[in-house]
Design a protein around this motif. Structure first.
Motif, PDB file in Angstrom:
ATOM      1  N   GLN A  82     -24.171   2.552  -6.049  1.00 42.95           N
ATOM      2  CA  GLN A  82     -25.047   1.843  -5.064  1.00 42.95           C
ATOM      3  C   GLN A  82     -25.093   0.188  -5.657  1.00 42.95           C
ATOM      4  O   GLN A  82     -25.387  -0.181  -6.674  1.00 42.95           O
ATOM      5  CB  GLN A  82     -26.581   2.320  -5.286  1.00 42.95           C
ATOM      6  N   TYR A  83     -24.956  -0.357  -4.680  1.00 45.21           N
ATOM      7  CA  TYR A  83     -25.186  -1.985  -4.580  1.00 45.21           C
ATOM      8  C   TYR A  83     -26.189  -2.498  -3.669  1.00 45.21           C
ATOM      9  O   TYR A  83     -26.530  -2.040  -2.828  1.00 45.21           O
ATOM     10  CB  TYR A  83     -23.664  -2.460  -4.281  1.00 45.21           C
ATOM     11  N   GLU A  84     -26.538  -3.575  -4.080  1.00 49.75           N
ATOM     12  CA  GLU A  84     -27.562  -4.451  -3.301  1.00 49.75           C
ATOM     13  C   GLU A  84     -27.149  -4.955  -2.110  1.00 49.75           C
ATOM     14  O   GLU A  84     -27.715  -5.601  -1.115  1.00 49.75           O
ATOM     15  CB  GLU A  84     -28.371  -5.430  -4.115  1.00 49.75           C
ATOM     16  N   THR A  85     -25.894  -5.349  -2.069  1.00 51.01           N
ATOM     17  CA  THR A  85     -25.160  -6.344  -0.840  1.00 51.01           C
ATOM     18  C   THR A  85     -23.824  -5.595  -0.311  1.00 51.01           C
ATOM     19  O   THR A  85     -23.263  -4.755  -0.912  1.00 51.01           O
ATOM     20  CB  THR A  85     -24.695  -7.385  -1.332  1.00 51.01           C
ATOM     21  N   VAL A 109     -24.788   4.935   8.085  1.00 48.84           N
ATOM     22  CA  VAL A 109     -25.430   6.396   8.138  1.00 48.84           C
ATOM     23  C   VAL A 109     -26.780   6.366   8.015  1.00 48.84           C
ATOM     24  O   VAL A 109     -27.414   5.201   7.712  1.00 48.84           O
ATOM     25  CB  VAL A 109     -24.831   7.396   7.017  1.00 48.84           C
ATOM     26  N   PHE A 110     -27.513   7.600   8.435  1.00 47.82           N
ATOM     27  CA  PHE A 110     -28.891   7.365   8.235  1.00 47.82           C
ATOM     28  C   PHE A 110     -29.385   7.197   7.004  1.00 47.82           C
ATOM     29  O   PHE A 110     -30.637   6.821   6.878  1.00 47.82           O
ATOM     30  CB  PHE A 110     -29.451   8.755   8.795  1.00 47.82           C
ATOM     31  N   TRP A 111     -28.820   7.321   5.914  1.00 41.62           N
ATOM     32  CA  TRP A 111     -29.324   7.262   4.537  1.00 41.62           C
ATOM     33  C   TRP A 111     -28.911   5.854   3.863  1.00 41.62           C
ATOM     34  O   TRP A 111     -29.496   5.368   3.016  1.00 41.62           O
ATOM     35  CB  TRP A 111     -29.016   8.135   3.622  1.00 41.62           C
ATOM     36  N   SER A 112     -28.101   5.091   4.606  1.00 40.32           N
ATOM     37  CA  SER A 112     -27.807   3.679   4.227  1.00 40.32           C
ATOM     38  C   SER A 112     -27.118   2.797   5.359  1.00 40.32           C
ATOM     39  O   SER A 112     -26.280   3.318   6.072  1.00 40.32           O
ATOM     40  CB  SER A 112     -26.553   3.972   3.078  1.00 40.32           C
ATOM     41  N   PHE A 122      -6.299   7.789  -8.968  1.00 43.84           N
ATOM     42  CA  PHE A 122      -6.221   8.620 -10.257  1.00 43.84           C
ATOM     43  C   PHE A 122      -6.605  10.057  -9.663  1.00 43.84           C
ATOM     44  O   PHE A 122      -6.776  11.033 -10.494  1.00 43.84           O
ATOM     45  CB  PHE A 122      -6.929   8.187 -11.242  1.00 43.84           C
ATOM     46  N   GLY A 123      -7.188  10.403  -8.292  1.00 43.87           N
ATOM     47  CA  GLY A 123      -7.704  11.453  -7.898  1.00 43.87           C
ATOM     48  C   GLY A 123      -9.185  11.681  -8.093  1.00 43.87           C
ATOM     49  O   GLY A 123      -9.805  12.826  -7.687  1.00 43.87           O
ATOM     50  N   VAL A 124      -9.812  10.484  -8.504  1.00 44.91           N
ATOM     51  CA  VAL A 124     -11.427  10.680  -8.601  1.00 44.91           C
ATOM     52  C   VAL A 124     -11.972  10.297  -7.648  1.00 44.91           C
ATOM     53  O   VAL A 124     -11.816   9.329  -6.778  1.00 44.91           O
ATOM     54  CB  VAL A 124     -11.625   9.750  -9.996  1.00 44.91           C
ATOM     55  N   ASN A 125     -12.985  10.855  -6.940  1.00 45.63           N
ATOM     56  CA  ASN A 125     -13.784  10.667  -5.924  1.00 45.63           C
ATOM     57  C   ASN A 125     -15.018   9.755  -6.118  1.00 45.63           C
ATOM     58  O   ASN A 125     -15.907  10.190  -7.262  1.00 45.63           O
ATOM     59  CB  ASN A 125     -14.274  11.975  -5.211  1.00 45.63           C
ATOM     60  N   TRP A 126     -15.187   8.872  -5.182  1.00 50.20           N
ATOM     61  CA  TRP A 126     -16.248   7.765  -5.441  1.00 50.20           C
ATOM     62  C   TRP A 126     -17.075   7.732  -4.155  1.00 50.20           C
ATOM     63  O   TRP A 126     -16.324   7.636  -2.870  1.00 50.20           O
ATOM     64  CB  TRP A 126     -15.713   6.621  -5.681  1.00 50.20           C
ATOM     65  N   GLN A 127     -18.216   7.623  -4.165  1.00 53.87           N
ATOM     66  CA  GLN A 127     -19.002   7.276  -3.247  1.00 53.87           C
ATOM     67  C   GLN A 127     -19.745   6.105  -3.365  1.00 53.87           C
ATOM     68  O   GLN A 127     -20.076   5.729  -4.488  1.00 53.87           O
ATOM     69  CB  GLN A 127     -20.265   8.428  -2.995  1.00 53.87           C
ATOM     70  N   VAL A 128     -19.593   5.061  -2.396  1.00 58.62           N
ATOM     71  CA  VAL A 128     -20.130   3.728  -2.512  1.00 58.62           C
ATOM     72  C   VAL A 128     -21.115   3.309  -1.314  1.00 58.62           C
ATOM     73  O   VAL A 128     -20.683   3.549  -0.229  1.00 58.62           O
ATOM     74  CB  VAL A 128     -18.902   2.804  -2.462  1.00 58.62           C
ATOM     75  N   MET A 129     -21.997   2.809  -1.894  1.00 61.55           N
ATOM     76  CA  MET A 129     -23.195   2.458  -0.718  1.00 61.55           C
ATOM     77  C   MET A 129     -24.087   1.523  -1.093  1.00 61.55           C
ATOM     78  O   MET A 129     -24.107   0.895  -2.265  1.00 61.55           O
ATOM     79  CB  MET A 129     -23.826   3.874  -0.237  1.00 61.55           C
ATOM     80  N   LYS A 130     -24.810   0.969   0.062  1.00 59.45           N
ATOM     81  CA  LYS A 130     -25.588  -0.233   0.128  1.00 59.45           C
ATOM     82  C   LYS A 130     -26.985   0.599  -0.195  1.00 59.45           C
ATOM     83  O   LYS A 130     -27.330   1.505   0.435  1.00 59.45           O
ATOM     84  CB  LYS A 130     -25.750  -1.049   1.226  1.00 59.45           C
TER      85      LYS A 130
END
Length: 131
Positions: A82-85, A109-112, A122-130
């Protein structure tokens, strides 16, 4: 304390360099096969085979290492950053997407106000959001 660990298939050193570049990861400690004492059972491994590392990524200590003889899909879990900007979200998402694949493109989305998920090279799953 619980520390999540990711086991790579011989390319952990490359992954660490990637995460340093993309996520400003900080390597706290790293042990290579080339540093193992004689008769440790590590003979014959590539010199840059990562036996163990502790890496700080966005406040979370993670263990990264080589050792997975068979590639294991990471589909059963993901890491949420989670990031601020919105700028930080877009920048990180774009960098993780290089050589990887966006699972959910960045969108409100409704939560962000800005969220997306991406599988890195590398096949690693990341979620990135404000936040």
């Amino acid at each position: 304390m619980i520390t999540p660990c990711i086991h790579f298939n011989g390319n952990c050193d490359e992954a660490i360099k990637f995460y340093k570049s993309v996520l400003s990861a900080e390597v706290k400690e790293i042990f290579y096969a080339k540093d193992a004492p004689p008769d440790s059972g590590m003979e014959g491994l590539p010199p840059n085979f990562v036996m163990h590392s502790n890496v700080l990524i966005n406040g979370l200590t993670m263990g990264l290492s080589d050792g997975s003889e068979v590639p294991v899909p990471f589909g059963t879990f993901s890491f949420l950053i989670q990031y601020e900007t919105e700028e930080e979200v877009r920048s990180t998402f774009g960098k993780l997407e290089v050589g990887g694949k966006a699972e959910e493109p960045l969108a409100a989305v409704f939560w962000s106000p800005l969220y997306g998920s991406v599988i890195d090279k590398f096949g690693v799953n990341w979620q990135v959001m404000k936040a």
